[in-house]
Design an enzyme around this catalytic site. Structure first.
Site, PDB file in Angstrom:
ATOM      1  N   TYR A   1       0.832  -1.205   0.000  1.00 52.77           N
ATOM      2  CA  TYR A   1       0.000   0.000   0.000  1.00 52.77           C
ATOM      3  C   TYR A   1       0.862   1.247   0.000  1.00 52.77           C
ATOM      4  O   TYR A   1       2.047   1.209   0.300  1.00 52.77           O
ATOM      5  CB  TYR A   1      -0.976   0.003   1.187  1.00 52.77           C
ATOM      6  CG  TYR A   1      -0.365   0.404   2.510  1.00 52.77           C
ATOM      7  CD1 TYR A   1      -0.414   1.727   2.959  1.00 52.77           C
ATOM      8  CD2 TYR A   1       0.256  -0.536   3.327  1.00 52.77           C
ATOM      9  CE1 TYR A   1       0.137   2.090   4.173  1.00 52.77           C
ATOM     10  CE2 TYR A   1       0.793  -0.178   4.541  1.00 52.77           C
ATOM     11  CZ  TYR A   1       0.741   1.130   4.957  1.00 52.77           C
ATOM     12  OH  TYR A   1       1.296   1.494   6.155  1.00 52.77           O
ATOM     13  N   CYS A   2       0.219   2.359  -0.382  1.00 50.95           N
ATOM     14  CA  CYS A   2       0.857   3.674  -0.374  1.00 50.95           C
ATOM     15  C   CYS A   2      -0.208   4.699   0.020  1.00 50.95           C
ATOM     16  O   CYS A   2      -1.040   4.423   0.875  1.00 50.95           O
ATOM     17  CB  CYS A   2       1.504   3.980  -1.720  1.00 50.95           C
ATOM     18  SG  CYS A   2       0.357   3.989  -3.116  1.00 50.95           S
ATOM     19  N   ARG A   3      -0.208   5.855  -0.600  1.00 55.25           N
ATOM     20  CA  ARG A   3      -1.202   6.879  -0.280  1.00 55.25           C
ATOM     21  C   ARG A   3      -2.458   6.719  -1.122  1.00 55.25           C
ATOM     22  O   ARG A   3      -3.579   6.821  -0.621  1.00 55.25           O
ATOM     23  CB  ARG A   3      -0.613   8.277  -0.473  1.00 55.25           C
ATOM     24  CG  ARG A   3      -1.565   9.408  -0.086  1.00 55.25           C
ATOM     25  CD  ARG A   3      -0.927  10.782  -0.172  1.00 55.25           C
ATOM     26  NE  ARG A   3      -0.249  11.021  -1.428  1.00 55.25           N
ATOM     27  CZ  ARG A   3      -0.826  11.500  -2.525  1.00 55.25           C
ATOM     28  NH1 ARG A   3      -2.103  11.796  -2.528  1.00 55.25           N
ATOM     29  NH2 ARG A   3      -0.126  11.681  -3.618  1.00 55.25           N
TER      30      ARG A   3
ATOM     31  N   GLY B   1      -2.542   4.268  -4.081  1.00 51.52           N
ATOM     32  CA  GLY B   1      -2.556   3.037  -4.857  1.00 51.52           C
ATOM     33  C   GLY B   1      -1.631   3.020  -6.059  1.00 51.52           C
ATOM     34  O   GLY B   1      -1.386   1.972  -6.625  1.00 51.52           O
TER      35      GLY B   1
ATOM     36  N   ILE C   1      -4.026  -0.656  -1.725  1.00 55.50           N
ATOM     37  CA  ILE C   1      -4.294   0.739  -2.076  1.00 55.50           C
ATOM     38  C   ILE C   1      -3.719   1.701  -1.041  1.00 55.50           C
ATOM     39  O   ILE C   1      -2.743   2.373  -1.300  1.00 55.50           O
ATOM     40  CB  ILE C   1      -5.800   1.035  -2.294  1.00 55.50           C
ATOM     41  CG1 ILE C   1      -6.430   0.024  -3.249  1.00 55.50           C
ATOM     42  CG2 ILE C   1      -6.017   2.477  -2.738  1.00 55.50           C
ATOM     43  CD1 ILE C   1      -5.911   0.041  -4.665  1.00 55.50           C
TER      44      ILE C   1
END
Length: 85
Positions: A49-51, A53, A75
């Protein structure tokens, strides 16, 4: 099922907030030789995941090309917390 959660944001973003137990391996450092990645078996259930997706999607493709087989793009932090924990 055991799962490994990887936050692919930059360290300063990870420090602000992250999923409990998540490893921080920024997309910019993702390689088959990264010390945290070397210890993860290629058939492990890995949630990325990141900020928003985008970076986690790129990380998923990169890990797939390295031979990892059980990957999910979670996501962002909120979705990982609500769907996988």
């Amino acid at each position: 099922m055991d799962q490994i959660i990887i936050d692919v944001r930059e360290p300063h973003e990870y420090m602000q907030s992250h999923v409990e137990g998540a490893l921080n391996i920024p997309l910019s450092q993702l390689s088959h030789t990264h010390e945290k990645l070397v210890s993860i078996p290629k058939d492990s259930f890995v949630i990325l995941y990141c900020r928003s997706g985008g970076r986690s999607s790129a990380a998923l493709s990169a890990l797939k090309s390295m031979g990892y087989t059980n990957l999910i793009n979670g996501i962002n932090e909120e979705r990982v917390n609500s769907n996988y924990l």
